[in-house]
Design a protein around this motif. Structure first.
Motif, PDB file in Angstrom:
ATOM      1  N   ALA A  83      -7.120   7.102   1.450  1.00 39.98           N
ATOM      2  CA  ALA A  83      -6.823   8.077   0.670  1.00 39.98           C
ATOM      3  C   ALA A  83      -5.054   8.805   1.642  1.00 39.98           C
ATOM      4  CB  ALA A  83      -7.725   9.456   1.063  1.00 39.98           C
ATOM      5  N   ALA A  84      -4.839   8.942   2.212  1.00 44.75           N
ATOM      6  CA  ALA A  84      -3.265   9.143   2.044  1.00 44.75           C
ATOM      7  C   ALA A  84      -2.582   8.968   1.797  1.00 44.75           C
ATOM      8  CB  ALA A  84      -3.454   9.020   3.792  1.00 44.75           C
ATOM      9  N   GLU A  85      -2.734   6.742   0.965  1.00 43.44           N
ATOM     10  CA  GLU A  85      -1.668   5.903   0.557  1.00 43.44           C
ATOM     11  C   GLU A  85      -1.653   6.314  -0.629  1.00 43.44           C
ATOM     12  OE1 GLU A  85      -2.383   1.833   2.002  1.00 43.44           O
ATOM     13  OE2 GLU A  85      -2.142   3.023   4.066  1.00 43.44           O
ATOM     14  N   THR A  86      -2.847   6.295  -1.029  1.00 43.32           N
ATOM     15  CA  THR A  86      -2.755   6.864  -2.714  1.00 43.32           C
ATOM     16  C   THR A  86      -2.526   8.891  -2.598  1.00 43.32           C
ATOM     17  OG1 THR A  86      -5.227   8.179  -2.793  1.00 43.32           O
ATOM     18  CG2 THR A  86      -5.388   5.478  -2.551  1.00 43.32           C
TER      19      THR A  86
ATOM     20  N   THR B  90     -17.246  21.432  10.439  1.00 42.38           N
ATOM     21  CA  THR B  90     -17.657  19.799  10.856  1.00 42.38           C
ATOM     22  C   THR B  90     -15.364  19.817  11.184  1.00 42.38           C
ATOM     23  OG1 THR B  90     -18.245  19.035   8.642  1.00 42.38           O
ATOM     24  CG2 THR B  90     -19.560  19.879  10.163  1.00 42.38           C
ATOM     25  N   GLY B  91     -14.381  20.230  10.204  1.00 48.11           N
ATOM     26  CA  GLY B  91     -13.568  20.260  10.509  1.00 48.11           C
ATOM     27  C   GLY B  91     -12.819  19.661   9.468  1.00 48.11           C
ATOM     28  N   LYS B  92     -13.404  19.778   7.772  1.00 50.08           N
ATOM     29  CA  LYS B  92     -12.311  19.375   6.729  1.00 50.08           C
ATOM     30  C   LYS B  92     -11.082  19.410   6.721  1.00 50.08           C
ATOM     31  CE  LYS B  92     -15.849  21.917   4.554  1.00 50.08           C
ATOM     32  NZ  LYS B  92     -16.727  21.994   5.953  1.00 50.08           N
ATOM     33  N   GLY B  93     -10.697  21.225   7.168  1.00 51.57           N
ATOM     34  CA  GLY B  93      -9.455  21.285   6.959  1.00 51.57           C
ATOM     35  C   GLY B  93      -8.353  20.739   8.062  1.00 51.57           C
ATOM     36  N   LEU B  94      -9.494  20.204   9.036  1.00 58.68           N
ATOM     37  CA  LEU B  94      -8.240  19.352  10.360  1.00 58.68           C
ATOM     38  C   LEU B  94      -8.566  17.989   9.548  1.00 58.68           C
ATOM     39  CD1 LEU B  94      -7.147  18.734  12.225  1.00 58.68           C
ATOM     40  CD2 LEU B  94      -9.665  18.872  13.788  1.00 58.68           C
ATOM     41  N   LEU B  95      -8.926  17.383   8.907  1.00 58.17           N
ATOM     42  CA  LEU B  95      -8.898  16.481   8.274  1.00 58.17           C
ATOM     43  C   LEU B  95      -8.346  15.684   7.050  1.00 58.17           C
ATOM     44  CD1 LEU B  95      -9.828  13.726   8.099  1.00 58.17           C
ATOM     45  CD2 LEU B  95     -12.103  14.226   6.960  1.00 58.17           C
ATOM     46  N   ALA B  96      -8.430  17.071   6.360  1.00 53.32           N
ATOM     47  CA  ALA B  96      -7.035  17.563   5.699  1.00 53.32           C
ATOM     48  C   ALA B  96      -5.952  17.014   5.400  1.00 53.32           C
ATOM     49  CB  ALA B  96      -7.822  18.791   4.593  1.00 53.32           C
ATOM     50  N   ARG B  97      -5.233  18.530   6.769  1.00 57.73           N
ATOM     51  CA  ARG B  97      -4.165  18.006   7.216  1.00 57.73           C
ATOM     52  C   ARG B  97      -4.188  16.523   7.825  1.00 57.73           C
ATOM     53  NH1 ARG B  97      -1.855  22.574   8.789  1.00 57.73           N
ATOM     54  NH2 ARG B  97      -3.570  24.877   8.177  1.00 57.73           N
ATOM     55  N   LYS B  98      -4.633  16.233   8.075  1.00 63.46           N
ATOM     56  CA  LYS B  98      -4.247  14.042   9.200  1.00 63.46           C
ATOM     57  C   LYS B  98      -4.083  14.096   8.005  1.00 63.46           C
ATOM     58  CE  LYS B  98      -4.719  13.396  12.865  1.00 63.46           C
ATOM     59  NZ  LYS B  98      -3.487  13.862  13.683  1.00 63.46           N
ATOM     60  N   ILE B  99      -4.914  14.111   6.533  1.00 62.18           N
ATOM     61  CA  ILE B  99      -4.490  12.836   5.464  1.00 62.18           C
ATOM     62  C   ILE B  99      -3.040  12.924   5.148  1.00 62.18           C
ATOM     63  CG2 ILE B  99      -4.865  12.582   2.829  1.00 62.18           C
ATOM     64  CD1 ILE B  99      -8.510  13.482   3.196  1.00 62.18           C
TER      65      ILE B  99
END
Length: 251
Positions: free
Chosen positions: A162-165, A177-186
């Motif tokens: 997803a990060a590449e798009t 469950t870490g949605k904010g953390l995952l958003a930062r990683k993206i």
């Protein structure tokens, strides 16, 4: 077509206004013109400008006083001052009041282009620093995922793709469950990683001020709007904006 930024050129000389308009418009800026301090004040109250080019010698007005007004209303305003009466003392006074640069007439188109470009970059860095300080205050815990399960690996693989798009990404899951953390990683894995990551807590947004928070407002836009406010979308320009708990927004 997307512009580089909005510039206000204030000068009582029609020739300089016209020439400046041509030079800056060709560079991709949206340009507004003012020939008097009164016109300038009206435009500044109606719009937010990324860069203001200000002649210090205006009819019926003191340029340094107008510069002071601009900086008091918007401390992040980037003002390039110009004058045919340049002295070291005037330049020092303008810089002390917060001018971004100083040009003495006659100046070349290239000098104007460079001064505006430098001021625009300074504004971008200033806004980014403001947001970074805000982010550091809000940031909690670490930005690293801990886990080696097949489920975690699948989530991270999907996030990397997803990060590449440039597509909008919807993250779902239970609270905590870490949605904010995952958003930062993206964001960190994306081509936009050098830009800001802007966090918007939708659960705390006041419905009546939702538009103002996202898009900003100018002074006097509504009762209580005593200063210009930069919206979240402008802060996120070139980066990523993350809406946390977007389901809490009223339809």
């Amino acid at each position: 077509m997307k512009t580089k930024g909005r510039v206000l050129l204030i000068d009582d000389d029609p020739g300089i206004r016209d020439a400046g308009f041509q030079v800056l418009s060709r560079e991709g800026y949206e340009v507004e013109l003012a020939g008097t301090a009164e016109e300038a004040r009206r435009l500044i109250s109606d719009y937010e400008f990324d860069v203001i080019v200000l002649d210090l010698k205006l009819p019926g007005a003191e340029g340094l006083e107008l510069l002071r007004e601009i900086k008091e209303e918007d401390p992040q305003a980037q003002v390039v001052v110009i004058t045919a009466y340049g002295t070291v003392q005037v330049a020092v006074s303008a810089m002390k009041l917060g001018a971004a640069d100083f040009l003495q007439k006659p100046f070349s188109p290239q000098e104007l282009r460079l001064a505006v470009a430098k001021a625009l970059e300074k504004r971008r860095l200033t806004l980014e620093n403001i947001y970074l300080r805000q982010t550091l205050r809000e940031k909690e815990g670490t930005l690293e995922f801990i886990g080696r399960s097949a489920a975690i690996r699948r989530v991270l693989e999907q996030a990397a793709m997803a990060a590449e798009t440039d597509s909008t990404v919807l993250l779902t899951g239970e609270s905590g469950t870490g949605k904010g953390l995952l958003a930062r990683k993206i964001h960190e894995w994306s081509p936009r990683k050098e830009g800001p990551f802007v966090f918007v807590d939708c659960g705390t947004l006041v419905p009546t001020l939702f538009e103002s928070e996202l898009f900003g407002h100018v002074k006097g836009a509504f009762t209580g709007a005593t200063t210009h406010k930069i919206g979240k979308f402008e802060l996120a320009n070139g980066g990523t904006i993350f809406f946390d708990e977007i389901g809490n927004i009223s339809p």
